[in-house]
Design an enzyme around this catalytic site. Structure first.
Site: not given
Length: 268
Positions: A54, A76, A187
């Site tokens: 990642d 991502k 997030m």
């Protein structure tokens, strides 16, 4: 990319687990500091033939991979062009069926807002052998490196980990506010204005302390201490950028006493 030399005490192979050809290890790389890797994650890095990693897995960790390992990026990042989850999952299946030892390396912990459960489920449905390697999640390590404990007997008996990503509708912030427990948010950068407003509507005081930790546990780590009522404006004025962990609750008040990390010391 060459591997960093390892102390003799960490020479591999370690007799920890059998990384078999045609299998996938879903491993957490931790929050950023290479010292927070688990031994099993390190074994995976040294023995994998293909590493699908990642965006939040740092260069210092990737440098521990075997020189012969093939590295495939599958990052991502919010608001940026990213690999589709179905494509990543299908690639893991394809590589395993080709007989490779496949390490799926994720930042933090693969089962804490890391989609590891989705990937493991797909592997199980297709009969691909897999192993889960837990990692230290940024939601606990980031605050700890900022001197903010997730729990403290004088402050709380519970803690809530939540995602601020709104793709699936997001949590019921008013209901979470009513619990009184500290919130550790992943997030949540873009959604913070709405989250802060909803928490205050749900009963949280505007004076509730808030801690924001960016680039947690790395040499770039920055920390902002603010309040629920002013956090949006203060964060905008700070010049800080994600990735970030946001802590909302009384545990943030312990930072002045527990801020242990020397400012001039490199992490890891």
């Amino acid at each position: 990319m060459t591997a960093e030399p390892l102390p003799d005490s960490l020479s591999l192979p370690l007799e920890l687990a059998d990384f078999r050809p045609g299998s996938v290890w879903l491993a957490g790389a931790g929050p950023g500091d290479p010292g927070l890797l688990t031994l099993l994650a390190l074994q995976g890095l040294r023995q994998a033939e293909v590493i699908v990693h990642d965006a939040l897995v740092g260069e210092r960790i990737m440098a521990l991979a075997a020189p012969s390992a093939r590295l495939e990026f599958a990052g991502k990042r919010g608001g940026k062009p990213s690999a589709h989850q179905d494509d990543i999952t299908n690639r893991l299946i394809e590589l395993a069926r080709e007989g490779h030892r496949v390490l799926r390396l994720k930042g933090g912990d693969p089962f804490v807002f890391g989609r590891g459960g989705e990937e493991a489920q797909a592997l199980a449905e297709r009969g691909i052998p897999f192993r889960i390697i837990p990692g230290i999640t940024a939601g606990l390590a980031g605050p700890a490196y900022a001197g903010i404990p997730a729990t403290h007997r004088s402050a709380n008996q519970a803690v809530i980990l939540a995602t601020g990503h709104s793709c699936a509708g997001g949590p019921d912030w008013k209901a979470l506010a009513a619990t009184g427990a500290p919130l550790i948010l992943y997030m949540a950068w873009k959604g913070l204005p709405g989250i802060a407003a909803a928490l205050m509507e749900g009963g949280r005081s505007a004076d509730t302390p808030v801690g924001v930790v960016t680039d947690a546990t790395t040499e770039r780590q920055r920390v902002l201490v603010t309040t629920l009522g002013t956090c949006v404006a203060d964060l905008e004025a700070s010049g800080m950028e994600p990735p970030a962990i946001i802590v909302i609750g009384e545990v943030v008040r312990l930072r002045p006493v527990l801020d242990w990390l020397p400012k001039e010391a490199p992490h890891g």
